[in-house]
Design an enzyme around this catalytic site. Structure first.
Site, PDB file in Angstrom:
ATOM      1  CG  ASP A  53      90.923  24.565  15.148  1.00  0.00           C
ATOM      2  OD1 ASP A  53      90.609  25.755  15.002  1.00  0.00           O
ATOM      3  OD2 ASP A  53      91.782  24.014  14.457  1.00  0.00           O
ATOM      4  CG  ASP A  54      87.727  27.577  14.203  1.00  0.00           C
ATOM      5  OD1 ASP A  54      88.928  27.837  14.382  1.00  0.00           O
ATOM      6  OD2 ASP A  54      87.183  27.631  13.085  1.00  0.00           O
ATOM      7  CB  CYS A  92      94.688  27.924  12.952  1.00  0.00           C
ATOM      8  SG  CYS A  92      95.564  26.502  13.605  1.00  0.00           S
ATOM      9  CG  HIS A 146      98.616  25.980  10.885  1.00  0.00           C
ATOM     10  ND1 HIS A 146      97.256  25.866  11.112  1.00  0.00           N
ATOM     11  CD2 HIS A 146      98.754  26.309   9.585  1.00  0.00           C
ATOM     12  CE1 HIS A 146      96.615  26.137   9.985  1.00  0.00           C
ATOM     13  NE2 HIS A 146      97.496  26.406   9.045  1.00  0.00           N
ATOM     14  CG  ASP A 334      92.607  27.807  17.420  1.00  0.00           C
ATOM     15  OD1 ASP A 334      91.389  27.887  17.677  1.00  0.00           O
ATOM     16  OD2 ASP A 334      93.037  27.266  16.374  1.00  0.00           O
ATOM     17  CG  HIS A 335      90.765  31.396  16.447  1.00  0.00           C
ATOM     18  ND1 HIS A 335      89.617  30.939  15.863  1.00  0.00           N
ATOM     19  CD2 HIS A 335      91.788  30.782  15.805  1.00  0.00           C
ATOM     20  CE1 HIS A 335      89.917  30.094  14.892  1.00  0.00           C
ATOM     21  NE2 HIS A 335      91.224  29.968  14.836  1.00  0.00           N
TER      22      HIS A 335
END
Length: 876
Positions: A53-54, A92, A146, A334-335
């Protein structure tokens, strides 16, 4: 490499006839080019699906020399690393929903954190669900879908063979859990935590252990498996165990090379970075200091190393169990994330650092240690795994399989990768986004179009040349030499995201087709004639009102300027040193004839200060209680509306001359100037961007009402003596009041409005709206009307009726205390009493002050007047 023929084949060949030998040789030649699993094993491939995540591409295998990530680096050596992979939205929920359904966020219609994909596509088959439906054991551990904002779903039960675990929580609840006394926190910086605890103290350590246990069980399971393991890091808070912080020396942590906003960047491309910046409001600039930035970057690296170790534990167990030889491993984030680059923190942008993600695919069918520059999207993972595992491909998938790239890293499967993001960065779930940024990455360029939502009109553009500017420091969208490049990129962008500029509604000017409505129209009636019942329908209703009012009353409004150049003209202390008055000229590029004078009076101190915007025909004199405004902690911003339109009939102002294709009247021009003033204020660090107030008197009040209706960055709208075309109702008229017929006369003020409005003169009852529709555009933000008893022309009794109707709209949102009216003694002016009422109301609704009498704002000054409407807000 593919192996040679199986030994048993040799003896078989010796018994064959010559003709058969030729045929067999040809067959073997063909077989030699097939992947070995297809040739020699019918065993189905497993999938280990690892999400983080992130995480931006801050890893050793991506060339970062600071990040310590040996386990992910090792995974890259056994598979194919994609150097240019991109998420579909840098937040997200939309990103994960897109990847796991195989549809773009624009197709799903998901841009926020709250909406679960099954609310819009109830029966869609997700990626793990497809595996489950085809005989796989599908198991999810940790964060895959999510998390905590979707209580009606809590993940996605239909996707899994067994219930998910450790998947539904929030990052803020990832507190260290240990037996005995909790070790102290050695961090001094917000959003950071350094405790000497084991890996299992936090979510990701426990997730790794659960994944290891799951693999042991799956080893003995006769089914092939799809095991998804979702880690919560390196998402903030940065609270990895101390040993991972100790891997780095604080003195070695480097600040970004591009700490400033890109040159010529449109303000809409930026955001407030609330995920990080909200913790630094006590800093002088309300953002992390350089020292803070170093600590935060240290924490981010520590979190990467922490999650890297957890990934390593899972893959080590896969290897120990001898499962890797028949398992596809996919690693993705995710990003991305900003750590001060481009003047930004966290995600929610379309810049490269947010859009680009790490992606590694290690397949036993394909060569190891491969790197590819081929463009890829997270959206492509669904069809890629479908092809690798030979599953039936669902119809409608919008990604492309990356298997050709795994076969040959120089192969390209697509010329572009797309990311989008809304503005505001986190749209309200009821009112939705105001604009969408559609961003496209080619091999060389990143091109972004910001479009008004939902009309799709382009309001800003960005172009970054990654061949010469990989850090995206200079937006070159408006340089003449790039016009042909922009034209080519537009064509590519619009193949995937077509620009459909058209009204969503069909309006007409045949007044005979309009029904007479002597009472105020019901704002809850939808265009199809049915009545709205749910808040989820309000955003569409709001868009309808916006188009309705612009078409019939104000005229069409053009896009924002491409760039805002700010020229400081003068600066001096005033009010005995209590404030600073700065005068600016805003250059609304690329339009050389459009300039706007702005005066900003700031109290001494660090702020951030709420700000009141007032439109004026010239700068000065200031409001009668400027000193009190400053002493109460407010800034004042005044802009010269006459710079854009001189308020003279038969005179074409500079703004209207610049945009001859738009039929906007003077009020719309001035409101557009107010919106540009807010653009300017968004660049001022001492301004509280959540507490922007607009006010105006008479025709300025009409302007303020329209400005607030069109610009959702405005938190409070105050009209003062604004009359018809402002807060006064067209249908509820007081004695000697301003009327639609009077103000639209060609010899008077008809030029204030769009060309169609005059048709309703003396036929107000046929108007399909009244001014409470502007209040509907403002709700649930705050609205205050201030009026004077002897100002009959402004029709204070008509304003009361508008406020009565507006209160029903505010009731719908549970925000009835955010709309008020005050009637004072006196005549037609905005005096000190009006300003004091505005400050009091703002202190109540924006600053939550308890010591100010409130009831006067909610009392009806003409309680005996009968209502001009009978409808009430729905109770949905």
């Amino acid at each position: 490499m593919n192996p040679g023929p199986h030994p048993n084949i040799q003896s078989f060949i010796a018994t064959m006839k010559p003709d058969h030998l030729k045929l067999t040789a040809l067959l073997l030649l063909c077989l030699s080019f097939l992947p070995k699993a297809e040739c020699f094993s019918n065993e189905r491939l497993n999938v280990l699906f690892i999400a983080v995540d992130d995480m931006r591409v801050e890893l050793g295998c991506y060339g970062n020399t600071q990040a310590i990530s040996p386990h992910i680096d090792a995974l890259a050596k056994r598979g194919t690393l994609f150097t240019r992979a991109y998420c579909q939205q840098a937040v997200c929920n939309p990103s994960r929903a897109s990847l796991l359904t195989g549809l773009r966020p624009s197709t799903l219609g998901i841009w926020n954190l709250q909406t679960h994909f099954r609310q819009v596509r109830k029966n869609i088959i997700t990626l793990p669900q497809l595996f489950k439906n085809n005989g796989y054991f599908a198991q999810g551990i940790g964060k895959i879908f999510h998390n905590w904002r979707q209580d009606d779903f809590k993940g996605d039960r239909p996707s899994w063979s067994v219930p998910q675990v450790m998947h539904y929580n929030s990052h803020g609840r990832d507190k260290a859990q240990v037996q005995g006394k909790l070790p102290p926190n050695h961090a001094k910086t917000p959003r950071c935590e350094i405790r000497d605890v084991p890996d299992e103290a936090y979510f990701d350590g426990r997730i790794a252990n659960l994944a290891v246990d799951a693999l042991k069980e799956l080893k003995d399971n006769k089914q092939p498996f799809f095991l998804a393991v979702g880690f919560w890091k390196p998402h903030a808070h940065f609270n990895a165990p101390k040993k991972y912080w100790d891997l780095y020396k604080r003195s070695d942590i480097q600040l970004p090379k591009n700490p400033d906003h890109p040159k010529n960047v449109p303000p809409i491309a930026l955001h407030n970075g609330r995920e990080i910046n909200n913790a630094f409001k006590n800093r002088p600039a309300k953002v992390p200091t350089p020292k803070d930035a170093v600590a935060l970057r240290h924490g981010y690296y520590a979190a990467i190393s922490y999650v890297d170790r957890q990934v390593g534990k899972v893959i080590e167990e896969l290897d120990r169990l001898d499962l890797a030889k028949n398992t596809v491993i996919v690693f993705w984030s995710d990003h991305g994330f900003h750590l001060g680059e481009n003047g930004l923190w966290a995600k929610t942008s379309n810049f490269e650092l947010d859009a680009r993600v790490p992606l590694i695919i290690a397949s036993p069918q394909h060569s190891a240690n491969q790197r590819t520059n081929s463009l890829a999207e997270l959206l492509d993972l669904y069809p890629t795994l479908v092809e690798l595992c030979q599953l039936p491909r669902p119809n409608g998938l919008e990604g492309k399989s990356l298997v050709p790239v795994l076969n040959s890293p120089s192969k390209e499967v697509k010329p572009t990768a797309f990311t989008w993001h809304p503005r505001p960065a986190y749209p309200n779930n009821i009112t939705g986004p105001e604009a969408m940024g559609y961003s496209m990455r080619t091999g060389r360029y990143r091109y972004t179009e910001w479009r008004q939502h939902p009309t799709a009109e382009v309001i800003a553009q960005e172009l970054y040349d990654h061949e010469h500017d990989p850090l995206e420091t200079h937006n070159r969208a408006y340089e003449n030499e790039n016009k042909s490049t922009i034209d080519e990129l537009k064509v590519l962008l619009r193949k995937t995201h077509p620009q459909r500029i058209q009204s969503l509604y069909k309006f007409n000017m045949e007044l005979k087709s309009f029904s007479v409505q002597k009472d105020l129209p019901d704002p809850f009636i939808k265009p199809d004639g049915t009545r709205l019942t749910k808040k989820s329908e309000w955003n569409q209703q709001r868009n309808y009102f916006r188009e309705l009012l612009l078409y019939y009353q104000y005229g069409t409004i053009p896009q924002a300027p491409i760039d805002l150049k700010i020229e400081l003209l003068s600066e001096r202390e005033i009010l005995d040193g209590q404030a600073t008055l700065s005068n600016y000229r805003l250059h609304l590029n690329p339009y050389p004839n459009l300039k706007l004078q702005v005066g900003l009076t700031l109290p001494k101190g660090e702020g951030p200060f709420p700000v009141i915007i007032k439109n004026e025909s010239r700068l000065g004199p200031h409001p009668p209680i400027l000193k009190e405004i400053i002493q109460r902690g407010y800034a004042l911003c005044e802009y010269v509306n006459a710079d854009l339109d001189p308020d003279k009939k038969d005179t074409l102002g500079p703004a209207q001359a610049q945009f001859p294709d738009h039929d906007w009247g003077t009020l719309a021009v001035w409101a557009w100037g107010g919106i540009r003033t807010v653009d300017f204020l968004m660049t001022q660090k001492k301004i509280d961007q959540q507490k922007i107030i607009v006010t105006g008197h008479s025709r300025g009040g009409k302007t303020a009402l329209l400005h607030g209706a069109l610009d959702r960055r405005v938190a409070l709208v105050n009209t003062n003596g604004s009359g018809a075309g402002g807060s006064g109702s067209y249908r509820a008229q007081g004695p000697r009041s301003e009327t639609l017929e009077l103000i639209t006369q060609p010899k008077r003020f008809g030029y204030w409005f769009g060309p169609r409005f005059r048709s309703f003169a003396d036929q107000e009852s046929k108007l399909p709206f009244d001014q409470h529709f502007l209040a509907a555009l403002i709700a649930p933000r705050a609205l205050l009307a201030t009026e004077a008893k002897k100002d009959l022309w402004a029709s204070p009794s008509g304003t009361q009726e508008t406020i009565r109707a507006a209160r029903e709209i505010y009731n719908f949102f549970g925000a009835s205390r955010k709309v008020g009216m005050v009637l004072r003694e006196g005549k037609h002016n905005q005096n000190a009493e009006d300003w004091r009422s505005l400050l009091d109301f703002s202190d109540i609704v924006l600053r939550n002050k308890k010591d100010i009498p409130k009831e006067r704002f909610y009392e009806e000054p003409f309680p005996d007047l009968p209502r001009k409407f009978s409808w009430k807000a729905p109770k949905g």
